[in-house]
Design an enzyme around this catalytic site. Structure first.
Site, mmCIF file in Angstrom:
data_model
loop_
_atom_site.group_PDB
_atom_site.id
_atom_site.type_symbol
_atom_site.label_atom_id
_atom_site.label_comp_id
_atom_site.label_asym_id
_atom_site.label_seq_id
_atom_site.Cartn_x
_atom_site.Cartn_y
_atom_site.Cartn_z
ATOM 1 C CG HIS A 1 4.278 5.747 8.368
ATOM 2 N ND1 HIS A 1 4.802 5.376 7.143
ATOM 3 C CD2 HIS A 1 4.482 4.690 9.191
ATOM 4 C CE1 HIS A 1 5.285 4.151 7.227
ATOM 5 N NE2 HIS A 1 5.109 3.718 8.463
ATOM 6 N NE ARG B 1 9.818 3.136 4.225
ATOM 7 C CZ ARG B 1 9.891 3.674 5.429
ATOM 8 N NH1 ARG B 1 11.040 4.151 5.873
ATOM 9 N NH2 ARG B 1 8.831 3.733 6.214
#
Length: 623
Positions: A259, A279
């Site tokens: 990740h 994000r």
């Protein structure tokens, strides 16, 4: 080894159901139709489906009910509901999933997932899940990396927790039995058919046999084989190894997802996941020079869909009409490699990461409302206020795309009566998983597996018996670490394994390092053979780890061997010595791992990709 000398019954602590047992050779025994190993999203959904199809079902879990790693899934469930973008549909979701997996996905699994995920989400809502809403009162959907449209149904950044809460309440409501804090160490077989599982109660160390013609593995991932991981302590590759030892195969094991955003500082939260929702809600990535660097790493494959400038990317967050996504929302493998490149180029943070900044782009109230778990956990655990300062993040071992090879429609393995779902199964995600596809995966294939297992059991003319010899072998294998005196501590072996996997089989790989890793794993196998555990079986975490280590070593060898064989870079697998993606050769085959004849290691073979039907190929003709 005798714990229970007579038969009898006891009441299940949560459902109140009477659980009968009988003792043979001093081992506690229970009988069911379907055993589900694992109580995460996949396991609970499979158990619910099996029960509703008429099977007497038991869930066995290493931890407590409600504590499965699924609760850490924060972003949402990917499903083409079309609530935010009416243009979204299963065909676009299917295309995104296949492209994200660099076309190594099993097309049928990707198709089933895209088609059935919306219904599974609505089903969760019917069972009481409280999703965030749009202004029109529909289930809200957020943007995530690799998805063409905003399609993640979410509950703030606590979607996994809400999903587990809902499934858990449903399971208890309909009366499914749960054996908590119980570890399964062996799959029992009658010839080529499953007959049950052997395990032990973690609290007392007492052995137990659960007899059943069908077993569904839903044990999650393998992250605890790596030093820096977002995974919880249960993720030791149990399902992968159990399947291997019972005669099933693993597929795509070279593909481990790192990740992009795990905390690297402060130490109290090192490796802890920072959800992609940060994000998706406007967070940007910066290097130590303050540059928003992701614009330098947009692959040609995604240029038509990705913003070229900061102005265009920022406008996307405000109106989203052009739907050209910010480069921070590229698929995870692309973002992780970009971050790794910046760090290697000397543009990283003082603690070896890069900066993830949402504080300068969203108001504190917005952040606390949209990302409540992120705000509270970092404030409390690390005194980091994400509404006021950027986070120092870097890639962390997060998910394994590889897993047990299964039939797409039933999730059955090569072993009759053995099924696998969720992260411990392989094929759905190909070389890289898109964010949000994991929770949909659990629901869609959990239901299919539960229904298939129940149907199989109901069609049996007679139940396969459990052989006493296999039970005795399970006992002796489990207590073997107590028989050795003066051997190594299992914790030191695990530490060395994690360091080797982190350093040699990490996000960037080379042949010499992978060969070194395989040599290190062989040495660790020898050390495991002579390790010793002190004390007795009650409350003995050292003993628990000694049994987990056998699984972690098998899985680690599978990953390293497959990574060495795949001479290209694709998805979650990046070879520094083979940096290009070879569609003509490696884009046409999978790597499959099986147990060797000695039962101590793995062997590798190549297998052609399943042929995609022409009616599905058309979705990629313009790409």
């Amino acid at each position: 080894m005798s714990e229970i000398a007579e038969g009898g019954s006891t009441r299940h602590p949560m459902t109140g159901n009477e659980m009968s047992y009988y003792a043979e050779g001093g081992i506690e025994r229970h009988t069911y139709d379907v055993i589900v190993v694992g109580a995460g999203g996949a396991g609970l959904r499979a158990a619910i489906a099996a029960h509703e199809a008429g099977a007497n079902t038991l869930v066995v879990c290493k931890s407590l009910l409600g504590k499965a790693h699924t609760v850490m899934a924060e972003g949402g469930i990917a499903a083409a509901l079309g609530n935010r973008w009416p243009e979204d549909n299963w065909e676009v979701h299917f295309r995104d999933t296949m492209r994200g997996g660099k076309m190594l996905n099993h097309w049928r699994m990707a198709q089933l997932h895209a088609q059935e995920a919306p219904e599974r989400v609505m089903e969760l809502e019917d069972w009481g899940a409280l999703f965030d809403r749009t202004d029109d009162g529909l289930i809200s959907q957020r943007d995530f990396g690799g998805h063409r449209y905003a399609r993640l149904a979410h509950v703030g950044d606590r979607t996994g927790l809400e999903m587990i809460r809902t499934l858990q309440q449903r399971a208890v409501q309909i009366g499914i039995d749960v054996a908590m804090e119980c570890t399964v160490t062996e799959i029992l077989k009658d010839g080529e058919r499953v007959s049950g599982v052997f395990g032990y109660w973690r609290e007392t160390g007492r052995f137990v046999v659960f007899e059943a013609p069908a077993v569904i593995l839903a044990t999650g991932g393998i992250g605890k084989a790596f030093k820096v991981t977002s995974n919880s302590w249960e993720y030791t590759g149990d399902g992968h190894a159990l399947a291997l030892r019972s005669g099933a195969s693993l597929i795509n094991m070279e593909f481990v997802q790192f990740h992009p955003t795990g905390m690297v500082w402060p130490p109290s939260v090192k490796g802890l996941l920072v959800t992609e929702s940060v994000r998706g809600d406007g967070g940007i990535l910066k290097n130590s020079e303050g540059k928003r660097f992701m614009f330098d790493y947009i692959p040609d494959f995604f240029k038509a869909e990705t913003a070229d400038t900061e102005e265009e990317a920022d406008r996307w967050y405000d109106d989203k009409k052009n739907n050209r996504r910010p480069p921070e929302l590229l698929p995870r493998d692309e973002v992780a490699r970009a971050i790794n490149s910046e760090i290697k180029a000397g543009r990283g943070t003082p603690h070896g990461g890069i900066y993830l900044d949402i504080a300068s782009r969203r108001t504190p109230d917005f952040i606390r409302k949209r990302l409540p778990s992120m705000y509270h956990q970092f404030k409390e655990l690390a005194d980091v206020d994400i509404t006021q300062e950027p986070m120092e993040i870097g890639p962390t071992c997060h998910y394994v795309m590889g897993g047990v090879e299964v039939d797409p429609d039933t999730q059955e393995t090569a072993v009759t009566g053995l099924y696998a779902v969720g992260e411990c199964s392989g094929g759905m995600h190909g070389s890289n998983r898109l964010g949000g596809n994991s929770l949909g995966d659990l629901l869609v294939f959990g239901k299919l597996a539960g229904e298939a297992a129940s149907s199989y059991v109901q069609g049996l003319p007679e139940r396969p018996p459990v052989a006493d010899e296999q039970v005795r072998e399970g006992q002796w294998s489990a207590v073997a670490p107590f028989a050795s005196e003066g051997g190594e501590n299992p914790y030191s072996i695990q530490s060395d394994l994690q360091q080797a996997m982190n350093d040699l089989v990490g996000i960037i790989r080379t042949a010499p390092e992978l060969e070194e890793a395989l040599s290190a794993i062989e040495a660790l196998k020898a050390r495991v053979g002579t390790m010793s555990v002190e004390g007795h079986r009650q409350y003995n975490p050292g003993w628990h780890l000694s049994l987990d280590l056998r699984n972690m070593l098998l899985v680690s060898e599978s990953i390293a061997k497959a990574a060495l064989a795949r001479k290209e870079s694709r998805g979650g697998h990046t070879r520094d010595d083979f940096p290009k993606t070879d569609h003509d050769v490696w884009g046409k085959k999978n790597l499959v791992v099986t147990l060797d004849e000695a039962g101590t290691g793995v062997v590798l073979k190549e297998q052609p990709l399943p042929e995609m039907p022409d009616e599905l190929k058309k979705y990629f003709e313009e790409s």
